[in-house]
Design a protein around this motif. Structure first.
Motif, mmCIF file in Angstrom:
data_model
loop_
_atom_site.group_PDB
_atom_site.id
_atom_site.type_symbol
_atom_site.label_atom_id
_atom_site.label_comp_id
_atom_site.label_asym_id
_atom_site.label_seq_id
_atom_site.Cartn_x
_atom_site.Cartn_y
_atom_site.Cartn_z
ATOM 1 N N GLY A 187 -36.107 6.657 -32.902
ATOM 2 C CA GLY A 187 -36.229 7.871 -32.116
ATOM 3 C C GLY A 187 -37.068 7.515 -30.912
ATOM 4 N N LEU A 216 -48.574 10.123 -33.397
ATOM 5 C CA LEU A 216 -47.721 8.934 -33.348
ATOM 6 C C LEU A 216 -47.814 8.094 -34.615
ATOM 7 C CD1 LEU A 216 -48.146 7.652 -29.692
ATOM 8 C CD2 LEU A 216 -46.267 8.953 -30.687
ATOM 9 N N ALA A 232 -45.594 4.956 -35.253
ATOM 10 C CA ALA A 232 -44.765 4.678 -34.073
ATOM 11 C C ALA A 232 -45.017 3.283 -33.520
ATOM 12 C CB ALA A 232 -45.049 5.719 -32.977
ATOM 13 N N ARG A 284 -37.919 5.016 -37.213
ATOM 14 C CA ARG A 284 -39.189 4.816 -36.517
ATOM 15 C C ARG A 284 -39.116 5.493 -35.161
ATOM 16 N NH1 ARG A 284 -41.250 -1.268 -37.302
ATOM 17 N NH2 ARG A 284 -41.947 -1.054 -39.433
ATOM 18 N N THR A 285 -40.291 5.732 -34.608
ATOM 19 C CA THR A 285 -40.367 6.263 -33.259
ATOM 20 C C THR A 285 -40.745 5.132 -32.318
ATOM 21 O OG1 THR A 285 -41.023 8.440 -34.062
ATOM 22 C CG2 THR A 285 -41.531 7.932 -31.769
#
Length: 178
Positions: A52, A81, A84, A28-29
């Motif tokens: 990340g 995104l 995210a 995942r961000t």
């Protein structure tokens, strides 16, 4: 489907962890918004937990300091995104409404603002003043993280990440005996 690893065996060193370092491609961000002591810990700990990370900091002076600390820093909320997790680490900043409005316009999976639940949520009037629809405002989580009584920036970051990890693993967080 990958074989499930027993967390107790991993903790005792009798079974290998899925990875002892951050994966090559993060699961995942994690987007930390605003350079703050909490955002630094959040991004460092998040990298170890498979996120990340990037920092969104609109103030050029604060952004320069964060870049010197080694973080990936963007001046504006990126548009890409999808999936995210966005965590706003300072609810007193003048840019709060605009940054949240921009995050809500993305396909971010989760958006939250740090803050004491006993105090009024400043993001609500900031978003209302920008004409953001009530349904979109309701997507913003506050408070965030697990209630572990955290008081320091590292503890706040741990509580926040614990909540995101629980969510990532489809767990409610906290301790429940059955």
């Amino acid at each position: 489907m990958a074989e499930e690893i027993d967390p107790c065996s991993v903790a005792h060193g009798t079974a290998p962890a899925a990875s002892t370092t951050a994966p090559a491609k993060a699961e995942r961000t994690l987007v930390a918004v605003f350079a703050s002591p909490v955002s630094g810990f959040l991004l460092r700990y998040g990298a170890d937990a498979g996120f990340g990370g990037m920092l969104v900091e609109p103030d050029p002076d604060r952004a320069a300091g964060a870049k010197m600390a080694g973080f990936t820093v963007l001046g504006d909320m990126p548009e890409d995104l999808e999936g995210a997790d966005v965590v706003v680490t300072d609810h007193h900043r003048e840019e709060l409404g605009a940054v949240l409005r921009d995050a809500l316009a993305t396909k971010a999976r989760w958006i939250g603002v740090m803050g004491n639940p006993r105090h009024p949520a400043p993001h609500i009037p900031a978003l209302e003043a920008l004409g953001v629809a009530p349904g979109d405002i309701a997507r913003v989580h506050r408070p965030i993280g697990l209630n572990i009584g955290s008081r320091t920036p590292p503890e706040i970051a741990i509580a926040t990440l614990a909540g995101l990890i629980a969510d990532r693993n489809s767990r409610p967080g906290g301790f429940f005996l059955k």
